[in-house]
Scaffold this motif. Structure first.
Motif, PDB file in Angstrom:
ATOM      1  N   SER A  17      53.310  47.631  62.820  1.00 12.64           N
ATOM      2  CA  SER A  17      53.376  46.587  63.851  1.00 12.64           C
ATOM      3  C   SER A  17      52.512  45.404  63.415  1.00 12.64           C
ATOM      4  O   SER A  17      51.655  45.522  62.524  1.00 12.64           O
ATOM      5  CB  SER A  17      52.852  47.130  65.183  1.00 12.64           C
ATOM      6  OG  SER A  17      51.453  47.372  65.092  1.00 12.64           O
ATOM      7  N   ASP A  18      52.743  44.270  64.051  1.00 15.23           N
ATOM      8  CA  ASP A  18      51.932  43.098  63.743  1.00 15.23           C
ATOM      9  C   ASP A  18      50.459  43.361  64.026  1.00 15.23           C
ATOM     10  O   ASP A  18      49.588  42.912  63.284  1.00 15.23           O
ATOM     11  CB  ASP A  18      52.412  41.885  64.548  1.00 15.23           C
ATOM     12  CG  ASP A  18      53.755  41.360  64.061  1.00 15.23           C
ATOM     13  OD1 ASP A  18      54.141  41.677  62.905  1.00 15.23           O
ATOM     14  OD2 ASP A  18      54.420  40.622  64.815  1.00 15.23           O
ATOM     15  N   GLN A  23      44.985  44.398  61.973  1.00 21.09           N
ATOM     16  CA  GLN A  23      43.803  45.263  61.839  1.00 21.09           C
ATOM     17  C   GLN A  23      43.539  45.580  60.370  1.00 21.09           C
ATOM     18  O   GLN A  23      42.387  45.581  59.920  1.00 21.09           O
ATOM     19  CB  GLN A  23      43.992  46.557  62.644  1.00 21.09           C
ATOM     20  CG  GLN A  23      44.136  46.367  64.131  1.00 21.09           C
ATOM     21  CD  GLN A  23      42.975  45.620  64.756  1.00 21.09           C
ATOM     22  OE1 GLN A  23      41.823  45.778  64.354  1.00 21.09           O
ATOM     23  NE2 GLN A  23      43.277  44.797  65.743  1.00 21.09           N
ATOM     24  N   LEU A  24      44.587  45.826  59.617  1.00 23.62           N
ATOM     25  CA  LEU A  24      44.448  46.102  58.189  1.00 23.62           C
ATOM     26  C   LEU A  24      43.863  44.893  57.461  1.00 23.62           C
ATOM     27  O   LEU A  24      42.968  45.030  56.624  1.00 23.62           O
ATOM     28  CB  LEU A  24      45.809  46.484  57.595  1.00 23.62           C
ATOM     29  CG  LEU A  24      45.822  46.857  56.123  1.00 23.62           C
ATOM     30  CD1 LEU A  24      44.872  48.004  55.815  1.00 23.62           C
ATOM     31  CD2 LEU A  24      47.239  47.198  55.685  1.00 23.62           C
ATOM     32  N   GLN A  25      44.348  43.701  57.787  1.00 14.34           N
ATOM     33  CA  GLN A  25      43.796  42.488  57.177  1.00 14.34           C
ATOM     34  C   GLN A  25      42.322  42.318  57.532  1.00 14.34           C
ATOM     35  O   GLN A  25      41.518  41.906  56.687  1.00 14.34           O
ATOM     36  CB  GLN A  25      44.582  41.253  57.608  1.00 14.34           C
ATOM     37  CG  GLN A  25      45.935  41.141  56.942  1.00 14.34           C
ATOM     38  CD  GLN A  25      46.709  39.911  57.402  1.00 14.34           C
ATOM     39  OE1 GLN A  25      46.557  39.449  58.534  1.00 14.34           O
ATOM     40  NE2 GLN A  25      47.523  39.372  56.522  1.00 14.34           N
ATOM     41  N   VAL A  30      36.627  42.466  55.892  1.00 17.32           N
ATOM     42  CA  VAL A  30      35.279  43.011  56.050  1.00 17.32           C
ATOM     43  C   VAL A  30      34.838  43.721  54.764  1.00 17.32           C
ATOM     44  O   VAL A  30      33.689  43.578  54.336  1.00 17.32           O
ATOM     45  CB  VAL A  30      35.217  43.954  57.273  1.00 17.32           C
ATOM     46  CG1 VAL A  30      33.914  44.742  57.305  1.00 17.32           C
ATOM     47  CG2 VAL A  30      35.386  43.155  58.559  1.00 17.32           C
ATOM     48  N   ASP A  31      35.739  44.463  54.137  1.00 14.23           N
ATOM     49  CA  ASP A  31      35.402  45.132  52.881  1.00 14.23           C
ATOM     50  C   ASP A  31      35.005  44.120  51.802  1.00 14.23           C
ATOM     51  O   ASP A  31      34.048  44.341  51.052  1.00 14.23           O
ATOM     52  CB  ASP A  31      36.566  45.989  52.390  1.00 14.23           C
ATOM     53  CG  ASP A  31      36.729  47.288  53.181  1.00 14.23           C
ATOM     54  OD1 ASP A  31      35.796  47.653  53.931  1.00 14.23           O
ATOM     55  OD2 ASP A  31      37.794  47.921  53.041  1.00 14.23           O
ATOM     56  N   GLN A  32      35.725  43.004  51.727  1.00 15.92           N
ATOM     57  CA  GLN A  32      35.391  41.959  50.749  1.00 15.92           C
ATOM     58  C   GLN A  32      34.026  41.347  51.049  1.00 15.92           C
ATOM     59  O   GLN A  32      33.217  41.109  50.137  1.00 15.92           O
ATOM     60  CB  GLN A  32      36.467  40.874  50.739  1.00 15.92           C
ATOM     61  CG  GLN A  32      37.783  41.317  50.155  1.00 15.92           C
ATOM     62  CD  GLN A  32      38.898  40.294  50.358  1.00 15.92           C
ATOM     63  OE1 GLN A  32      38.716  39.285  51.034  1.00 15.92           O
ATOM     64  NE2 GLN A  32      40.058  40.564  49.785  1.00 15.92           N
TER      65      GLN A  32
END
Length: 71
Positions: A17-18, A23-25, A30-32
């Motif tokens: 879903s969008d 959320q994945l983005q 945050v990881d970056q």
């Protein structure tokens, strides 16, 4: 088709879903940022060590003392 594994389950990225994609983005962003901060911490620790060594070299020698403790 690209997939992502979460909790040992593979998900097709195109079928998310969008909201899930957003959320994945956010997680990737945050990881970056965490990786950048970890590199900054390493650089600051290296700089601090260099400053401590420079301070030790600049201090007068005190008889009977051979260590400095900085908190």
């Amino acid at each position: 088709m690209p997939t992502i594994k979460i909790d040992n389950v593979d998900y097709d990225l195109d079928s998310l879903s969008d909201d899930a994609k957003a959320q994945l983005q956010s997680i990737q962003f945050v990881d970056q940022e965490l990786a950048k901060l970890q590199m900054q911490v390493a650089a600051m620790q290296t700089a601090r060590n260099a400053y401590v060594n420079a301070l030790k070299a600049a201090l007068p020698v005190v008889p009977g003392s051979d260590t400095i403790k900085l908190s």
